[in-house]
Motif scaffolding. Structure first.
Motif, PDB file in Angstrom:
ATOM      1  N   THR A 811      35.316 -33.901 -36.966  1.00 40.91           N
ATOM      2  CA  THR A 811      33.710 -34.403 -37.071  1.00 40.91           C
ATOM      3  C   THR A 811      33.955 -35.711 -37.558  1.00 40.91           C
ATOM      4  N   LYS A 812      34.740 -36.062 -38.387  1.00 42.16           N
ATOM      5  CA  LYS A 812      34.819 -37.337 -39.333  1.00 42.16           C
ATOM      6  C   LYS A 812      35.085 -38.324 -38.311  1.00 42.16           C
ATOM      7  N   GLU A 815      32.424 -38.941 -35.793  1.00 41.03           N
ATOM      8  CA  GLU A 815      31.286 -39.920 -36.413  1.00 41.03           C
ATOM      9  C   GLU A 815      31.852 -41.408 -36.480  1.00 41.03           C
ATOM     10  N   GLU A 818      31.570 -42.577 -33.077  1.00 40.09           N
ATOM     11  CA  GLU A 818      30.245 -43.015 -32.573  1.00 40.09           C
ATOM     12  C   GLU A 818      29.808 -44.220 -33.421  1.00 40.09           C
TER      13      GLU A 818
END
Lengths: 1068, 149
Positions: A811-812, A815, A818
């Motif tokens: 997830t990190k 992120e 992104e």
């Protein structure tokens, strides 16, 4: 006979004498023949041993008769020794000749059959063959009466041949020997016998066949006697022929006469037969009568004397007899012819339980058991008919009704020629009978026993012939009854290769009296099937202890043997298996002693098997281990359970390793535990691997936990999904709360990632590898990213079974990604903007350049043009100074024009597109040099241009470079007296470097950094014209070619400009 | 060869003056017509506008054409000259200050007959114009009149 033997001796003596003196008599032989005799002597001869008087063997096995005397004559004539060889029969004699054991035969009749294998001399004698008949056989008077009658003829004789040939109608009976024939004739089995006269005479005389005689006038033919040799022995035949021929005829005749005792010549005349017979009968009759008369006289006298003596004797005998009867142990009785007992002696009364007083009242029916009375009567009748009768056995009745066996004989007592009583002796044989019965019982018992035995039981006589064979034997041999085997030996019943062995055993038992125990032998049955038999043969001994035969018992051990074989095989199999196994195996008994150990175990113990067997744990292991092992063993023995463990083991040399141990109870057939079998094997590697695996699993678990990496396992068939606690936590579940279904997982997949998931699954089906970055909506609604990787596991059929995988939380990273993507997008936007700005400014610059090239030049041209026009028009009005000013204005305008051109060139160099082509710099330099020379033909500049310098680059731009450099060189050598310009290359740091060198004005190296800056000049324009843009252009072009340009120089010592292009660009 | 008209298309009066000065040195042309922009040049050539009454059978023997012109530039004028049958074969010499590559390429692509970059040095300029005049009016053989429709 004594005389004959004497004669033989005399003959032998004569023979020796003749042999000794005969040397000179053989002069009828050729030298060759004499030599042959010498080398082949002494010659051996033989003759038919059974044809006296021609030849026969006496009691000393020496030949006698005509033949040996004939041979003595032959020996004498030849002057050599002749050695007799005797055989039992004529057939043996012929065989002896064939075998070469004798060289010649004497007194042989040349029959057709013999001529096939013998050669004969001419006959030295001819002997008449005649017919013998029974005396008084009146029905045979001549040969003509013999039709269909039985005439005896010796087999394989000339007579045989002659009879068949000449009188085929006669019924010939072949006999083996003449003696046999004459005996048959005497017994009336033959009607006549054809034989040589001398032979017949001899047989008749010796056998006292006085009822036989020669049939008068029955000369059949003369049978020639010759000497014979084997066929092909021509040399000997010729010698013998000469010898025979040399014997004087009277000598031959003398021999014959002596032996035949007959004149062989038939009488020149004979009475007619009937006269002969009558005369004979009359003479005979008279002689008989006379003799009888005389003998009668003698007998009467003799008998009278005898009768007197006999009467005396009989009286004495009777007296003794009575005594004997009274005291006899046998029963003696008399009966009248009606069967009433007259007397029974005391022994008889006692045996039958009667008193003497009771005897007169007894009748035969009281004493003789009824079934025997017929036999008794038969004997009486027979005696009445004058025949002898034998003893017989019968049962008599005791007074108490018991039957008692007796053996009896009886005779009739006559009175006046009439039988008046029966006297008999009966011996109690009840004991014997009982014994016999017992024996019979025994025999039957044994017989039943052996017939019901499955083994073959048999006895054999001393020749190894079967005497008795039991039923099993009969069955085995496939014959009908025991009698089919009796009298045969194993050699008759079994194939020789098998029978020889049995027979050898038989002989050993019979001859040495050995017992053969448990001989295993192959025996064929009647179907030819071979069985293994276990045979015992033991000698059968007579009462005297002598071996009289043998008893054999053979047991069919085929099944046993097969079972044994298969047991042995399975044992071997077991053994080889046990030995081959990589496991150590050993067995102990209940006391812990090793009873077996395989080689692996021995190796591990580093001991020989013999040093292990019988040892216990405490002998083999250190105390601590031994105690443990003993305890383990005890537990197995007590519980009967298998003990299995992985444990540390230590070998005698102290090596320690892990072993997998299995101890199981050993049981006997009654399922009792009798020991322990232990199997163990080294699992150190496995154990270490397992430890390592456990360790690595632990580490992996730590790693996955640390990495927040979840693991999952999906069963493709049931769609069950297992998640590790980390995975559950990552997805927002409490550990253990995830429902564990694939559907539950799908609900967590973010809609954005659904397509990715489907694609990843498709890829996994194709490749077996599963991998995707998936966006999830956690249980708590938060978004998470997971890097999911997995691998399909296939079942035995190759179908996908499970997918195992991990889920790394990214997830990190996502992120961050992104964020980066967002920044990148912004950046791109900015770049686009800047690019557009740059494009616009480029355009402006181009417009500027255009206007520079076009618009700035026009006013300059006007200044110059009008100044020129003014100067032309007003040349007569204006003074020199004004004209000079006008000229300066024009110069400035022109200078400005050059500047503009150079500036445009500089800008073009920067702006234009770079092409890459093959460029011949040398050719370019030559061309430029030419142009320069042409532009100022008055200058004498020496150019040195290296040929073949070829590079890749933009030809227009590189031309600008060369033009600028060469122009400069040209320009700055203007003051030089011997101007020289060079273009060439040199290697510098493995890089080809081009240079343009001149010997012109040069420059001060202190200002070298200014050389390549635009509009910078190191010289006054008045000195050297120029705009200061050329070298700036050169530098830009070289840089655009990724090269480097630099200069070296010194004031008044020329300048060198170097440049490189891209690495490996320059080719020379 | 009586009608040796030279059409000079030049918007810069200084340049026009200097060019005319140069042309007058030999007086080879019967007449030098000056057009100050592209439109005027085309009007003259095709007898339009101010030149509507012009005898259109008289065509210049040489056109000296500047590129940078007001209204319609020189390259456009050249394209029209080459596009029209009446004028397609007329010798056109580009006489311009531009040395830009794209101008050269475009001019030749439109079939100009010659391209002269006006030198700043007036002496050189006069020499160039003289050579032009001499060459195109005397040395060069013009296309036959029959080809003119």
């Amino acid at each position: 006979m004594i005389q004959r033997s004497l004669f033989v001796c005399l003959c032998a003596a004569a023979l020796l004498c003749i042999g000794a003196t005969a040397q000179t008599t053989s002069d009828f032989l050729t030298a060759d023949e004499r030599a042959w005799l010498k080398t082949h002597g002494p010659l051996r001869w033989s003759t038919n041993p059974n044809v006296p008087p021609y030849g026969f063997l006496n009691a000393n096995k020496e030949f006698e008769g005509i033949a040996p005397e004939m041979m003595a004559l032959v020996a004498r004539q030849l002057g050599v020794e002749l050695k007799p060889v005797g055989y039992a029969t004529w057939t043996d004699t012929l065989a002896g000749l064939r075998r070469g054991e004798c060289d010649l035969l004497a007194a042989v009749v040349p029959t057709e059959e013999r001529q096939q294998y013998l050669q004969f001399t001419h006959p030295y004698q001819s002997l008449p063959v005649v017919l013998f008949v029974k005396r008084g056989a009146r029905e045979i008077k001549s040969l003509k009466d013999l039709g269909r009658r039985r005439v005896g003829v010796s087999r394989n004789t000339m007579t045989d041949e002659w009879m068949r040939r000449e009188h085929p109608e006669i019924n010939i009976v072949l006999v083996e020997t003449a003696r046999e024939g004459f005996l048959l004739l005497a017994m009336g089995q033959l009607d006549a016998m054809a034989s040589s006269l001398a032979l017949g005479h001899d047989v008749i005389t010796k056998n006292a066949l006085n009822n036989l005689a020669v049939l008068p006038d029955s000369l059949l033919f003369s049978s020639p006697h010759c000497l014979a040799v084997s066929k092909g022995n021509d040399r000997l035949l010729s010698i013998l022929q000469k010898a025979v021929d040399s014997i004087p005829k009277p000598e031959l005749q003398a021999i014959f006469t002596k032996w035949s005792e007959l004149d062989i010549k038939p009488p020149p005349w004979q009475f007619p037969a009937w006269i002969w017979e009558i005369a004979l009968a009359l003479v005979g009759g008279w002689i008989v009568i006379a003799a009888w008369n005389y003998s009668l006289h003698r007998r009467v006298a003799k008998q009278a004397k005898q009768i007197r003596a006999q009467v005396e004797l009989e009286r004495e005998m009777e007296r003794r007899c009575a005594e004997v009867v009274e005291n006899a142990t046998d029963m003696v009785f008399t009966r009248d012819m009606e069967g009433n007992y007259i007397s029974i002696n005391p022994a008889g009364c006692r045996r039958l339980g009667y008193t003497q007083e009771e005897v007169p009242g007894l009748h035969i029916t009281d004493l003789v058991v009824p079934e025997y009375s017929a036999g008794v009567q038969q004997r009486i009748d027979a005696q009445l008919a004058g025949k002898e009768t034998s003893d017989y056995q019968l049962e008599l009745l005791h007074k108490n009704g018991c039957r008692i066996w007796f053996e009896a004989s009886l005779r009739l007592l006559y009175k006046d020629g009439k039988a008046v009583a029966v006297q008999g002796i009966a011996r109690d044989i009840s004991k014997r009978k009982e014994a016999e019965a017992a024996v019979e019982q025994e025999r039957r018992f044994l017989r039943t026993l052996i017939d019901n035995m499955p083994d073959l039981v048999y006895t054999k006589d001393m020749e190894g012939r079967f005497v008795l064979c039991n039923a099993a034997h009969v069955r085995f041999m496939g014959v009908k009854s025991e009698s089919d085997l009796a009298g045969k030996t194993v050699l008759d019943l079994h194939p020789p290769e098998l029978a020889r062995g049995y027979y050898a055993d038989d002989l050993r038992v019979l001859q040495k009296g050995d017992t053969i125990h448990n001989r295993e032998e192959l025996v064929n049955d009647h179907n030819g099937v071979v069985h293994w038999h276990l045979t015992i043969k033991t000698p059968l001994r007579g009462l005297d202890g002598k071996v009289i035969g043998l008893i054999g018992v053979s047991r069919d051990i085929n099944e046993h043997k097969r079972a044994l074989e298969s047991l042995r095989e399975s044992e071997m199999l077991y053994h080889s298996l046990v030995e081959q196994l990589p496991q150590s195996i050993f067995r102990t008994d209940l006391d812990g002693r090793v009873t077996f150990a395989n080689s692996r175990y021995c190796q591990s113990m580093q001991r020989e098997l013999k040093d292990i067997l019988g040892k216990t744990n405490s002998d083999l292991f250190p105390p601590d281990l031994a105690a443990k092992y003993r305890a383990d063993d005890q537990r197995v023995i007590e519980t009967g359970n298998v003990f299995e463990a992985i444990e540390r083991h230590r070998t005698p040399d102290g090596r320690e390793f892990y072993v997998h141990v299995m101890k199981s109870p050993l049981r006997d057939v009654d399922r009792r535990i009798v020991g322990i079998q232990c199997v163990f094997w080294d699992v150190t590697g496995r154990k270490l691997t397992e430890d390592a695996l456990r360790e690595s699993e632990h580490r992996l678990r730590l790693a996955t936990e640390a990495a927040q990496m979840g693991t999952w396992d999906r069963d493709l068939k049931s769609n069950k999904l297992f998640w590790s606690p980390t995975q559950e936590r990552n997805m927002g579940y409490e550990p253990g709360a995830f429902p564990g279904t694939y559907e539950a997982f799908l609900e967590l997949v973010h809609p954005d990632s659904r397509d990715t998931l489907v694609a990843a699954q498709q890829r996994a089906r194709d490749t077996g590898e599963y991998g995707a970055e998936l966006k999830f909506q956690r249980r708590d609604g938060r978004v998470r990213w997971g890097l999911v990787r997995g691998q399909i596991l296939y079942d035995d059929q190759g179908k996908p079974d499970r997918i195992l995988g991990v889920d790394l939380d990214i997830t990190k990273r996502k992120e961050a990604e992104e964020e980066v993507a967002k920044l990148n997008a912004e950046l791109e936007q900015r770049v686009k903007q800047r690019t557009a700005e740059l494009a616009a400014s480029n355009k402006e610059l181009e417009a500027f350049c255009y206007s520079v090239s076009h618009d700035l030049r026009a006013p300059l041209r006007s200044i110059d043009g009008f100044s020129a026009l003014v100067a032309e028009r007003c040349s007569n009005i204006l003074d020199a100074t004004s004209l000079d000013y006008l000229q300066r204005a024009r110069g400035a305008a022109q200078q400005m024009g050059h500047l503009i051109n150079d500036l445009l060139q500089l800008s073009r160099v920067t702006r234009c597109e770079l092409r890459q082509e093959r460029v011949d710099l040398s050719a370019m330099a030559f061309a430029i040099a030419d142009d320069l020379n042409n532009s100022q033909p008055d200058r004498q500049v020496s150019f040195a241009i290296e040929a073949g310098v070829v590079v890749f680059g933009d030809p227009r731009l590189l031309r600008i470079v060369l033009e600028n450099l060469l122009n400069n060189a040209w320009k700055f050598t203007a003051m030089e007296r011997q101007p020289r310009i060079e273009f060439g290359t040199r290697l510098e740091n493995n890089l080809t470097t081009c240079f343009v060198r001149d010997n012109g004005a040069g420059f001060d190296m202190a200002y070298v950094h200014k050389l390549f800056e635009p509009f910078q000049r190191l010289h006054a324009v008045s000195e050297f014209p120029g705009t200061g843009v050329g070298l700036a252009s050169v530098q830009r072009i070289i840089r655009r070619h990724a090269g480097r340009v630099w200069a070296e120089g010194a004031v008044n010592h020329g300048a060198t400009f170097y440049f490189t292009l891209q690495t490996e660009n320059i080719r020379v | 060869m009586n009608d040796r008209i030279i059409l000079l298309v030049e918007d810069n009066p200084n340049d026009a003056t200097l060019t005319l000065q140069a042309l007058q040195k030999h007086k080879l042309a019967n007449e030098v017509v000056l057009a100050r922009d592209g439109v005027e040049a085309l009007d003259y050539l095709f007898g339009r506008g101010a030149h509507a009454n012009r005898d259109r059978s008289r065509m210049p023997a040489l056109i000296l054409l500047d590129i940078k012109l007001p209204k319609v530039d020189g390259l456009e004028v050249l394209r029209e000259i080459r596009a029209n049958e009446l004028t397609a074969m007329l010798p056109v010499v580009m006489l311009t200050s531009s040395r830009e590559e794209q101008d050269l390429l475009e001019s030749y692509r439109l079939h100009c007959n010659s391209y002269i970059c006006k030198p700043v040095d007036f002496a050189q300029f006069v020499r160039a114009v003289e050579q032009l005049e001499l060459y195109w009016l005397v040395t060069n053989e013009p296309p036959p009149p029959a080809s003119r429709s």
